[in-house]
Enzyme design. Sequence first.
Site, mmCIF file in Angstrom:
data_model
loop_
_atom_site.group_PDB
_atom_site.id
_atom_site.type_symbol
_atom_site.label_atom_id
_atom_site.label_comp_id
_atom_site.label_asym_id
_atom_site.label_seq_id
_atom_site.Cartn_x
_atom_site.Cartn_y
_atom_site.Cartn_z
ATOM 1 N N ASN A 1 0.863 -1.192 0.000
ATOM 2 C CA ASN A 1 0.000 0.000 0.000
ATOM 3 C C ASN A 1 0.893 1.234 0.000
ATOM 4 O O ASN A 1 1.480 1.578 1.024
ATOM 5 C CB ASN A 1 -0.891 -0.041 1.260
ATOM 6 C CG ASN A 1 -1.739 1.208 1.411
ATOM 7 O OD1 ASN A 1 -1.869 2.005 0.489
ATOM 8 N ND2 ASN A 1 -2.318 1.381 2.592
ATOM 9 N N TRP A 2 0.987 1.877 -1.158
ATOM 10 C CA TRP A 2 1.901 3.016 -1.295
ATOM 11 C C TRP A 2 1.336 4.283 -0.659
ATOM 12 O O TRP A 2 2.032 5.285 -0.556
ATOM 13 C CB TRP A 2 2.209 3.276 -2.768
ATOM 14 C CG TRP A 2 2.931 2.154 -3.464
ATOM 15 C CD1 TRP A 2 3.328 0.959 -2.906
ATOM 16 C CD2 TRP A 2 3.350 2.112 -4.830
ATOM 17 N NE1 TRP A 2 3.964 0.196 -3.853
ATOM 18 C CE2 TRP A 2 3.994 0.867 -5.043
ATOM 19 C CE3 TRP A 2 3.245 3.002 -5.905
ATOM 20 C CZ2 TRP A 2 4.526 0.496 -6.283
ATOM 21 C CZ3 TRP A 2 3.769 2.631 -7.143
ATOM 22 C CH2 TRP A 2 4.409 1.400 -7.319
ATOM 23 N N LYS A 3 0.077 4.247 -0.299
ATOM 24 C CA LYS A 3 -0.597 5.434 0.285
ATOM 25 C C LYS A 3 -0.360 6.665 -0.601
ATOM 26 O O LYS A 3 -0.256 6.522 -1.823
ATOM 27 C CB LYS A 3 -0.124 5.664 1.719
ATOM 28 C CG LYS A 3 -0.177 4.404 2.574
ATOM 29 C CD LYS A 3 -0.003 4.694 4.028
ATOM 30 C CE LYS A 3 0.120 3.391 4.785
ATOM 31 N NZ LYS A 3 0.093 3.566 6.214
ATOM 32 N N HIS B 1 -9.369 0.797 5.454
ATOM 33 C CA HIS B 1 -8.065 1.067 6.077
ATOM 34 C C HIS B 1 -8.268 2.015 7.258
ATOM 35 O O HIS B 1 -9.112 2.914 7.210
ATOM 36 C CB HIS B 1 -7.111 1.689 5.044
ATOM 37 C CG HIS B 1 -5.697 1.718 5.515
ATOM 38 N ND1 HIS B 1 -5.236 2.679 6.386
ATOM 39 C CD2 HIS B 1 -4.655 0.884 5.271
ATOM 40 C CE1 HIS B 1 -3.959 2.428 6.655
ATOM 41 N NE2 HIS B 1 -3.585 1.348 5.989
ATOM 42 N N GLU C 1 -6.723 4.497 8.220
ATOM 43 C CA GLU C 1 -6.585 5.935 7.919
ATOM 44 C C GLU C 1 -7.874 6.479 7.319
ATOM 45 O O GLU C 1 -8.223 7.641 7.538
ATOM 46 C CB GLU C 1 -5.377 6.148 6.983
ATOM 47 C CG GLU C 1 -4.069 5.918 7.738
ATOM 48 C CD GLU C 1 -2.911 5.405 6.898
ATOM 49 O OE1 GLU C 1 -2.974 5.487 5.655
ATOM 50 O OE2 GLU C 1 -1.931 4.912 7.504
ATOM 51 N N GLU D 1 -5.029 -5.305 10.904
ATOM 52 C CA GLU D 1 -4.023 -4.253 11.045
ATOM 53 C C GLU D 1 -4.236 -3.506 12.355
ATOM 54 O O GLU D 1 -5.032 -2.551 12.408
ATOM 55 C CB GLU D 1 -4.148 -3.254 9.892
ATOM 56 C CG GLU D 1 -3.921 -3.852 8.523
ATOM 57 C CD GLU D 1 -3.376 -2.799 7.561
ATOM 58 O OE1 GLU D 1 -2.240 -2.965 7.101
ATOM 59 O OE2 GLU D 1 -4.069 -1.808 7.322
ATOM 60 N N GLY E 1 2.621 2.086 10.734
ATOM 61 C CA GLY E 1 3.538 3.213 10.536
ATOM 62 C C GLY E 1 4.282 3.621 11.789
ATOM 63 O O GLY E 1 4.909 4.679 11.827
ATOM 64 N N SER F 1 3.719 -2.266 10.358
ATOM 65 C CA SER F 1 5.177 -2.262 10.528
ATOM 66 C C SER F 1 5.855 -3.571 10.116
ATOM 67 O O SER F 1 6.861 -3.957 10.692
ATOM 68 C CB SER F 1 5.549 -1.873 11.963
ATOM 69 O OG SER F 1 5.133 -0.534 12.223
ATOM 70 N N GLY G 1 2.871 -1.206 4.285
ATOM 71 C CA GLY G 1 2.890 0.221 3.941
ATOM 72 C C GLY G 1 4.305 0.679 3.644
ATOM 73 O O GLY G 1 4.839 0.483 2.554
ATOM 74 N N GLY G 2 4.960 1.273 4.648
ATOM 75 C CA GLY G 2 6.282 1.888 4.483
ATOM 76 C C GLY G 2 7.295 1.022 3.749
ATOM 77 O O GLY G 2 7.983 1.489 2.834
HETATM 78 C C1 PEP Z 1 -0.661 0.055 6.201
HETATM 79 O O1 PEP Z 1 -0.758 1.223 5.946
HETATM 80 O O2 PEP Z 1 -1.567 -0.713 5.866
HETATM 81 C C2 PEP Z 1 0.512 -0.404 6.906
HETATM 82 C C3 PEP Z 1 0.490 -1.606 7.398
HETATM 83 O O3 PEP Z 1 1.552 0.484 7.049
HETATM 84 P P1 PEP Z 1 3.008 0.161 7.661
HETATM 85 O O4 PEP Z 1 3.470 -1.113 7.028
HETATM 86 O O5 PEP Z 1 3.846 1.323 7.246
HETATM 87 O O6 PEP Z 1 2.839 0.028 9.118
#
Ligand code: PEP
Length: 255
Positions: free
Chosen positions: A9-11, A96, A98, A168, A174, A214, A235-236
């Site tokens: 997920n590049w957000k 999600h 967010e 999640e 994040g 993470s 994500g990251g």
């Molecule tokens: C996400 O945004 O779904 C996520 C899991 O982010 P991260 O891996 O950066 O925690």
Amino acid sequence: MRTPLVAGNWKMNLQYAEAMTLVDAIVDGLPENNGAEIVLAPPTIYLHDVLDRIQRKPGIALSAQDVSAYERGAFTGEVAASMLASVGVEYVIVGHSERREYHHEDHPLLAAKVDRVLEQSLLPIFCCGEKLDDRTAGRHFELIEQQLHESLFHLSPEKVTECVIAYEPVWAIGTGVVATTGQAQEMHRFIRQLLFARYGEPIASEMRILYGGSVNATNASDLFTCPDVDGGLVGGASLKAVDFLSIIAAAGTNR
Ligand code: PEP
């Protein structure tokens, strides 16, 4: 046997040239038969060009990060599921944390989004997760159960099997604080038991439940050894090709 799935997920990150460099590096670095299904969720504006590039390699699918709860019409700025389907999208992330937090998306809205996605034969990646204070107060199981019951469990058995669930924990997204393998497995097992209670054994054992929060190149291997963790929503670490490819390799190895 569930095929592991790793979704990036590049957000709202990366300029156009950076996004194209990233997708090329992932496509070029991905071995044939890596043992996992790969999904990339770039920003909407890059979907078409990312699709062009991933078509060079089998086993990589395209996902949107969100979708409108409505079919069409006067909803400025929104993108309909039918539009996503028309440009070759296969998956859509729904719910999600967010979107829940910053856009106040509630259970009925998310149920409507899941319906729009499935109507277009797209596959929802449905996210659920508790905040830190919910976990501290011991409400985490109850909360996940509510999120699933109110936005997913209205589906028929035929439809629910088209969904992927991503657990999640919000406190892990994040933050660099990853759930322990014990915490991840415990919640994934609980989710599978909920699927069993609502839909029965074959569906509960067939559906994929991803862990997100993470995940990185170092911790992925341990997480993916958990029997009920079927891959990750990343994500990251999905923004760096080397890291993302290591996570994919870890998922393939722990099949
Ligand atoms: C996400 O945004 O779904 C996520 C899991 O982010 P991260 O891996 O950066 O925690």
